[in-house]
Design an enzyme around this catalytic site. Structure first.
Site, PDB file in Angstrom:
ATOM      1  N   GLY A  64       0.782  -1.160   0.132  1.00 38.74           N
ATOM      2  CA  GLY A  64       0.125  -0.046  -0.102  1.00 38.74           C
ATOM      3  C   GLY A  64       0.946   1.096  -0.297  1.00 38.74           C
ATOM      4  O   GLY A  64       1.987   1.478   0.328  1.00 38.74           O
ATOM      5  N   CYS A  87       5.074  -6.305   1.648  1.00 38.98           N
ATOM      6  CA  CYS A  87       6.135  -5.196   2.026  1.00 38.98           C
ATOM      7  C   CYS A  87       5.244  -3.882   2.634  1.00 38.98           C
ATOM      8  O   CYS A  87       5.025  -4.383   3.826  1.00 38.98           O
ATOM      9  CB  CYS A  87       5.232  -4.115   0.554  1.00 38.98           C
ATOM     10  SG  CYS A  87       6.117  -2.635   0.360  1.00 38.98           S
ATOM     11  N   TYR A  88       4.245  -3.046   2.668  1.00 40.46           N
ATOM     12  CA  TYR A  88       3.316  -2.778   3.739  1.00 40.46           C
ATOM     13  C   TYR A  88       2.142  -3.564   4.656  1.00 40.46           C
ATOM     14  O   TYR A  88       2.714  -3.292   5.795  1.00 40.46           O
ATOM     15  CB  TYR A  88       1.889  -1.630   2.539  1.00 40.46           C
ATOM     16  CG  TYR A  88       1.831  -0.745   3.726  1.00 40.46           C
ATOM     17  CD1 TYR A  88       1.344   0.366   4.405  1.00 40.46           C
ATOM     18  CD2 TYR A  88      -0.319  -1.154   5.106  1.00 40.46           C
ATOM     19  CE1 TYR A  88       0.679   0.929   4.985  1.00 40.46           C
ATOM     20  CE2 TYR A  88      -0.889  -0.584   4.916  1.00 40.46           C
ATOM     21  CZ  TYR A  88      -0.101   0.814   5.784  1.00 40.46           C
ATOM     22  OH  TYR A  88      -1.217   1.492   6.478  1.00 40.46           O
ATOM     23  N   HIS A 105       7.650  -7.977  -3.554  1.00 41.08           N
ATOM     24  CA  HIS A 105       6.583  -8.202  -4.027  1.00 41.08           C
ATOM     25  C   HIS A 105       6.718  -9.565  -5.269  1.00 41.08           C
ATOM     26  O   HIS A 105       6.986  -9.323  -5.676  1.00 41.08           O
ATOM     27  CB  HIS A 105       6.107  -7.089  -4.813  1.00 41.08           C
ATOM     28  CG  HIS A 105       6.454  -6.136  -4.153  1.00 41.08           C
ATOM     29  ND1 HIS A 105       4.569  -5.895  -3.432  1.00 41.08           N
ATOM     30  CD2 HIS A 105       6.438  -4.512  -3.913  1.00 41.08           C
ATOM     31  CE1 HIS A 105       4.500  -4.516  -2.794  1.00 41.08           C
ATOM     32  NE2 HIS A 105       5.516  -4.578  -3.309  1.00 41.08           N
ATOM     33  N   GLU A 114       4.824 -11.514  -6.537  1.00 39.94           N
ATOM     34  CA  GLU A 114       3.120 -11.694  -6.651  1.00 39.94           C
ATOM     35  C   GLU A 114       4.149 -10.518  -8.296  1.00 39.94           C
ATOM     36  O   GLU A 114       3.387 -11.148  -9.227  1.00 39.94           O
ATOM     37  CB  GLU A 114       2.128 -10.800  -6.220  1.00 39.94           C
ATOM     38  CG  GLU A 114       1.921  -9.090  -6.257  1.00 39.94           C
ATOM     39  CD  GLU A 114       3.493  -8.569  -5.035  1.00 39.94           C
ATOM     40  OE1 GLU A 114       3.627  -9.212  -4.262  1.00 39.94           O
ATOM     41  OE2 GLU A 114       2.495  -7.746  -4.636  1.00 39.94           O
ATOM     42  N   ASP A 149     -16.533 -11.752 -22.662  1.00 37.56           N
ATOM     43  CA  ASP A 149     -16.908 -12.089 -21.915  1.00 37.56           C
ATOM     44  C   ASP A 149     -18.607 -12.105 -22.245  1.00 37.56           C
ATOM     45  O   ASP A 149     -19.847 -12.194 -21.111  1.00 37.56           O
ATOM     46  CB  ASP A 149     -17.488 -10.764 -20.422  1.00 37.56           C
ATOM     47  CG  ASP A 149     -15.988 -10.483 -20.356  1.00 37.56           C
ATOM     48  OD1 ASP A 149     -14.918 -10.414 -20.337  1.00 37.56           O
ATOM     49  OD2 ASP A 149     -16.232  -9.020 -19.678  1.00 37.56           O
ATOM     50  N   LYS A 208      -9.956 -12.106 -16.526  1.00 33.18           N
ATOM     51  CA  LYS A 208     -10.026 -12.074 -17.442  1.00 33.18           C
ATOM     52  C   LYS A 208      -9.234 -13.406 -18.743  1.00 33.18           C
ATOM     53  O   LYS A 208      -9.829 -13.444 -19.111  1.00 33.18           O
ATOM     54  CB  LYS A 208      -9.467 -10.320 -18.337  1.00 33.18           C
ATOM     55  CG  LYS A 208      -9.845 -10.263 -19.937  1.00 33.18           C
ATOM     56  CD  LYS A 208     -11.330  -9.878 -19.894  1.00 33.18           C
ATOM     57  CE  LYS A 208     -11.402  -9.319 -20.758  1.00 33.18           C
ATOM     58  NZ  LYS A 208     -12.672  -8.436 -21.518  1.00 33.18           N
TER      59      LYS A 208
END
Ligand code: XMP
Length: 514
Positions: free
Chosen positions: A55, A82-83, A169, A171, A227, A370
């Site tokens: 964040g 992180c945060y 991070h 991710e 979609d 998606k």
């Protein structure tokens, strides 16, 4: 259907959706919740693990997003990133301060491979760092399990309480072994078995839809986009001809798109559904005549779309269910309720429920990202060209024609765009570019062709690379490809005598022209 669940608690980090996606890539279902979510709600969900995101704030500042200590006492494994890592340490009695050396970018991190979090990770591994603050002292009971040259606590753990804090991070793809670390967390620490798979999703969803719909009548506004196409096919597999799809051709589609959609979903297509194509081109052109202001154009197209759909729906009669192709990012964004300014009023079929008589909305894709929707599409046997279709805005070419829309301008931009897309495909660039299209500027200029003066339109080519469509960079297309496109457009599209390439990033530009 009870699934293993890992929840991501969002502290406003820019990678929050990425964290959830990475967990799902490990075949574990994952949802994102705001840090304001009540602890009771979290308990009720019985997550197998909790991940706290990064964040933009400093966790020691007054008013910074926080969470109560109770979260770390639930007996559920928690991973702070992180945060989230700093907050975990601060709340549990550690110290977080402004770092003497700020780390940003790819950094070599030394990790203790004896930690379950770093099982099978190389001891010295490249990770993505982005922090101004650092953990200067760990909370009681924690041991340090990773360091860098400038960061004494790059990761820490309290195995007894199953709490893990990582300053970097995992991710982000720049963290070379990040996926392995998240995999270790969900499998070896949370004890997940990986029960989130697309083939089982399709089967289970079809079963659920059948149960819910019974003998009811279902209506779908089909746009031909990924979609709504995937949602329609799922429904058709579940309830067959109880489903009616209404496809409005507003005359602002790409070249041949209306026919392509009809070929797949219409009577000659692969599905046993009722397909109604409404050819409303002229109605839209009439309404748009003389209108140049972008927001007004968007509103006209949106409203007219609803009118046309409403009329078609009336002919079908009362329906029990309306399908929407809402996907997870839409749910997350609206759930967190950002206060952002309206840059453009997006036109989506999301506005329909007010005007059509129905009992309930079905959103079969509301838990999917998606790329997962695409996987479902392939699983359902939808043709690849539909599944990997470029994003296309609801108002269609209406926002790619600067100024007033006319049938003639639509023809020009359709033809130019078709050439552009064909050449991009031929050059093998279609899989690497984010979004690309031709637009029609409202500019006419003087040229010369065959010794004659011309006074024609300028076409703008746009191609951007983007991860989230919130920011984008103009893509570098090989010059010879651009030149080929230019020469074909000038030669083949009547009414164009100039072709330009748009170099603008977003911000300050937007991806579309209006
Ligand atoms: P902008 O132009 O806002 O576009 O940078 C960002 C992304 O959103 C798409 N876009 C829309 N999609 N309805 C949609 O469903 C709309 O009204 C709309 N306007 C823009 C655009 O194609 C790009 O992918």
């Amino acid at each position: 259907m009870k699934k293993e669940l890992v929840i991501v608690i969002d502290f406003g980090g820019q990678y929050n959706q990425l964290v959830a996606r990475r967990v799902r890539e490990c075949n574990v279902y994952c949802e994102i919740y705001s840090y304001k979510t009540d602890i009771e709600k979290i308990k009720e969900m019985h997550p197998k693990g909790i991940i706290l995101t990064g964040g933009p704030n400093s966790c020691y500042e007054e008013g910074a997003p926080t969470y109560s200590k109770e979260l770390f006492e639930l007996g559920i494994p928690v991973l702070g990133l992180c945060y989230g890592a700093q907050l975990m340490q601060l709340v549990l009695g550690g110290t977080v301060e402004k770092a003497p050396v700020r780390e940003y970018g790819k950094i070599m991190v030394h990790v203790e491979t004896s930690s379950p979090l770093f099982k099978d990770v190389t001891p010295d591994t490249i990770c993505w760092m982005s922090h101004n603050d650092y953990i200067s002292k760990t909370a009681p009971g924690f041991e340090i399990i990773a360091t860098t040259a400038d960061c004494p606590v790059a990761a820490a753990q309290c195995m007894k309480d199953q709490l893990y804090a990582i300053q970097f991070h995992p991710e982000v793809l720049h963290t070379q072994e990040g996926k392995k670390m998240l995999h270790n967390f969900v499998y070896h620490i949370c004890g997940c078995s990986g029960d989130w798979r697309m083939d089982s999703f399709v089967e289970e969803t079809i079963g659920q839809i059948r149960e819910k719909v019974g003998k009811g009548k279902v209506l779908c506004a089909l746009s031909g986009g990924v979609d709504s196409s995937v949602a329609a096919v799922l429904l058709s597999k579940a309830v067959g001809d109880q489903l009616t799809c209404v496809f409005v051709d507003h005359g602002l589609l790409r070249k041949n798109e209306g026919d392509e959609v009809e070929a797949v979903f219409g009577p000659k297509g692969n599905y046993q559904l009722n397909f109604i194509r409404v050819n409303a081109q002229q109605r839209f052109y009439d309404k748009l005549a003389g209108v140049a202001e972008p927001e007004q154009k968007r509103k006209i197209i949106g409203e007219e779309f609803i009118r046309v759909f409403e009329e078609a729906a009336k002919e079908i009669g009362a329906v029990d269910f309306l399908i929407q192709g809402t996907i997870y990012p839409d749910v997350v964004e609206s759930g967190l309720g950002g206060e952002s300014a309206v840059i453009k009023s997006h036109h989506n079929v999301g506005g329909l429920p007010d005007c059509v008589d129905f009992k309930e909305i079905i959103e079969p894709l509301r838990n999917l990202f998606k790329d997962e929707v695409r996987k479902v599409g392939l699983e359902l046997g939808i043709p690849e060209y539909l599944v990997f279709r470029q994003p296309f805005p609801g108002p269609g070419l209406g926002v790619r024609i600067v100024g007033e829309v006319t049938a003639e301008k639509v023809r020009i931009v359709q033809d130019a765009d078709a050439i552009y897309r064909e050449e991009i495909d031929k050059a093998g660039l279609n899989k690497t570019l984010g979004q690309y299209f031709a637009a029609l500027t409202n500019m006419r200029s003087v040229g010369v062709m065959g010794d004659e003066r011309t006074y024609d339109y300028a076409v703008a080519l746009r191609a951007v690379n983007t991860v989230d469509f919130m920011t984008a960079e103009a893509a570098e297309i090989p010059y010879e490809v651009l030149q080929r496109v230019m020469s074909r457009i000038i030669n083949e599209v009547k009414g164009v005598n100039r072709v330009m390439y748009d170099l603008t990033s977003k911000p300050p530009g937007t991806i579309e022209f209006e």
